[in-house]
Design a protein around this motif. Structure first.
Motif, PDB file in Angstrom:
ATOM      1  N   ARG A 174       0.828  -1.204   0.000  1.00 17.84           N
ATOM      2  CA  ARG A 174       0.000   0.000   0.000  1.00 17.84           C
ATOM      3  C   ARG A 174       0.867   1.260   0.000  1.00 17.84           C
ATOM      4  O   ARG A 174       0.609   2.192  -0.756  1.00 17.84           O
ATOM      5  N   GLN A 217       1.343   4.363  -2.941  1.00 18.30           N
ATOM      6  CA  GLN A 217       1.106   5.770  -2.635  1.00 18.30           C
ATOM      7  C   GLN A 217       2.364   6.635  -2.773  1.00 18.30           C
ATOM      8  O   GLN A 217       2.261   7.853  -2.796  1.00 18.30           O
ATOM      9  N   THR A 218       3.539   5.992  -2.837  1.00 21.00           N
ATOM     10  CA  THR A 218       4.764   6.801  -2.808  1.00 21.00           C
ATOM     11  C   THR A 218       5.682   6.605  -4.010  1.00 21.00           C
ATOM     12  O   THR A 218       6.535   7.450  -4.265  1.00 21.00           O
ATOM     13  N   VAL A 267       3.749   9.867  -8.716  1.00 16.92           N
ATOM     14  CA  VAL A 267       3.347  10.478  -7.453  1.00 16.92           C
ATOM     15  C   VAL A 267       4.030  11.840  -7.375  1.00 16.92           C
ATOM     16  O   VAL A 267       5.255  11.931  -7.366  1.00 16.92           O
TER      17      VAL A 267
END
Lengths: 313, 165
Positions: free
Chosen positions: A25, A29-30, A54
């Motif tokens: 996860r 997101q990164t 991102v």
């Protein structure tokens, strides 16, 4: 004493396996990446190219199918646009009500641990990256199993399989090539097909928080482990109001859609239909079409659909 | 025509009456199927193939799922044919079973006691009507939190051919 030591060890192993899910996860997101993946569903396979960046303005992504008719999906933060050049249609799904529900449901590690046996397996090579195999074995028949291959270095999910009750894969995503990090040209995020036509038909859809109980709907499924996550009213082209309730066990999600029959021009087949790991069950209740869509076995989706009732408020 | 065929098989026709039947049998596939079917029934009645034949049909029926497929908007032919095949073979076994039973009770009492085929629900391909729902659902699936926009490919996936299983 030995038993206790063994169970502590087992718990620690499971905890380790769960922490891999957390890594996945965080990676999504990164990390920025570009790559090519193959999506296999039943006996059909499609290759797509994906760019995922991102930045300061959140996550921007572009997906383009390389097989068959060209199709493109562009995500910009909370807005997702599907470009379908064949029908000159852009489907826009925009999240407007951030205060009430998150744009993404988090994977819930505690719930997952309750409904799946999670274990970490061997290291296998996927698209040139050493990857740890994580297996999620469901504890009952209400959900599908998963097998995940996670890049040891970055936590990036490189391959995932959805498994039926015989442990046979029914759907698979797998990167065949991926480059993680490094500089990614922002031009790669621009929709490629937009310039091909000036006459796109745009279908807007969005959602606002709403209670379906107020309008007389009740959903009380006998589906242990699946909790109601959020409830909303969707608008399609600013007109049709579609009730949308989401259930999840922390990993899989099942959606209930309730829509007036009168407005339906195209609809899924009545009863059970499927697309890969997604099962769909559709039935009519009080001149409304109730459609349940989810990455769960047919029986779970059907149970949820059958539990929808209408009582005049 | 079927009565004539039946009469011919029972040797109740004169050579003159039967004469035109042969070329007609050659041309008419439907008539040939009737011919085969009547002979099958006749054989079953005389117990020529008796128990073996019934066992064969029963075994094939057991292997077939009972199709409870809902109506489809597109390409309904394959499903309709599947349903018809099951209905036809079920009808055939009931018919043969019923007329064959009196003379064969000692040989194959299991004809009547055959267990029902397992009822399976067959899912048809989702098709275009579900695409908007798929798109709306995708956003809220925790798998999207693991894979970003990749699972959205389902919402635009093409249904190619009828090779779905």
């Amino acid at each position: 004493m030995l038993l206790l030591a063994l169970s502590v060890q087992a718990a620690r192993a499971e905890g380790d396996a769960l922490s891999w899910l957390q890594r996945i996860r965080v990676a999504t997101q990164t990390l920025s990446y570009t790559g090519t993946f193959v999506f296999r569903s039943g006996d059909q396979a499609e290759t797509s190219r994906i760019v995922h960046v991102v930045g300061r303005r959140g996550i921007r992504e572009r997906l383009e199918t390389l097989d068959g008719h060209p199709r493109e999906i562009v995500r910009n933060g909370d807005e997702v646009k599907c470009y379908l050049p064949d029908s000159k249609t852009i489907k826009v799904d925009k999240q407007t009500d951030h205060s009430v529900f998150p744009s993404l449901l988090p994977i819930n590690l505690q719930d997952i641990g309750e409904h799946y046996e999670v274990s970490a397996g061997a290291i296998e090579r996927i698209a040139g990256h050493d990857s740890r195999v994580i297996v999620l074995q469901p504890k009952d028949k209400l959900r599908y199993g998963r097998k995940l291959w996670v890049d040891v270095k970055t936590g990036m999910l490189l391959k995932s399989q959805t498994l039926d009750d015989k442990n046979e894969p029914i759907e698979q995503f797998a990167f065949t090539q991926i480059s993680i990090g490094g500089k990614i040209d922002r031009d790669q995020l621009k929709p490629r097909f937009l310039a091909q036509s000036r006459t796109w038909h745009i279908e807007n859809s969005g959602a606002v928080a709403a209670s379906l109980a107020v309008s007389g709907w009740s959903i009380k499924p006998e589906l242990p482990g699946f909790r109601k996550m959020t409830e909303m009213k969707r608008t399609q082209d600013g007109s049709t109001e579609v009730g949308h309730v989401i259930y999840s066990d922390g990993l899989a999600a099942v959606s209930v859609f309730i829509e007036p029959m009168a407005n339906k021009t195209s609809q899924p087949p009545a009863g059970l239909s499927r697309q890969g790991a997604i099962n769909i069950y559709s039935r009519q209740v009080a001149s409304h079409l109730v459609t349940v869509v989810g990455e769960a076995p047919a029986a779970s989706v059907k149970t949820l659909a059958e539990s929808v009732e209408y009582h005049k408020p | 025509m079927k009565e004539t065929l039946s009469a011919w098989m029972d040797s109740e026709l004169s050579g003159e009456q039967a004469g035109p039947l042969l070329p007609q049998l050659k041309r008419d596939a439907e008539l040939r199927r009737n011919w085969d079917c009547y002979h099958l029934i006749g054989d079953a009645l005389r117990g020529v193939h008796g128990p073996d034949l019934c066992a064969g049909i029963r075994a094939r029926l057991d292997a077939e799922p009972t199709v409870l497929a809902p109506q489809r908007r597109r390409k309904p032919e394959t499903l309709r044919w599947a349903a018809l095949t099951v209905a036809a073979s079920a009808a055939a076994v009931v018919f043969v079973g019923w007329i064959a039973l009196p003379g064969m009770q000692q040989d194959s009492p299991q004809v009547a006691a055959a267990p029902p085929a397992e009822v399976k629900q067959v899912a048809v391909p989702a098709g275009e009507g579900a695409k908007d729902y798929l798109l709306a659902h995708q956003r809220y699936s925790p798998s999207s939190a693991m894979q970003g926009v990749a699972p959205y490919v389902r919402a635009v996936a093409e249904q190619r051919g009828s090779a779905h299983r």
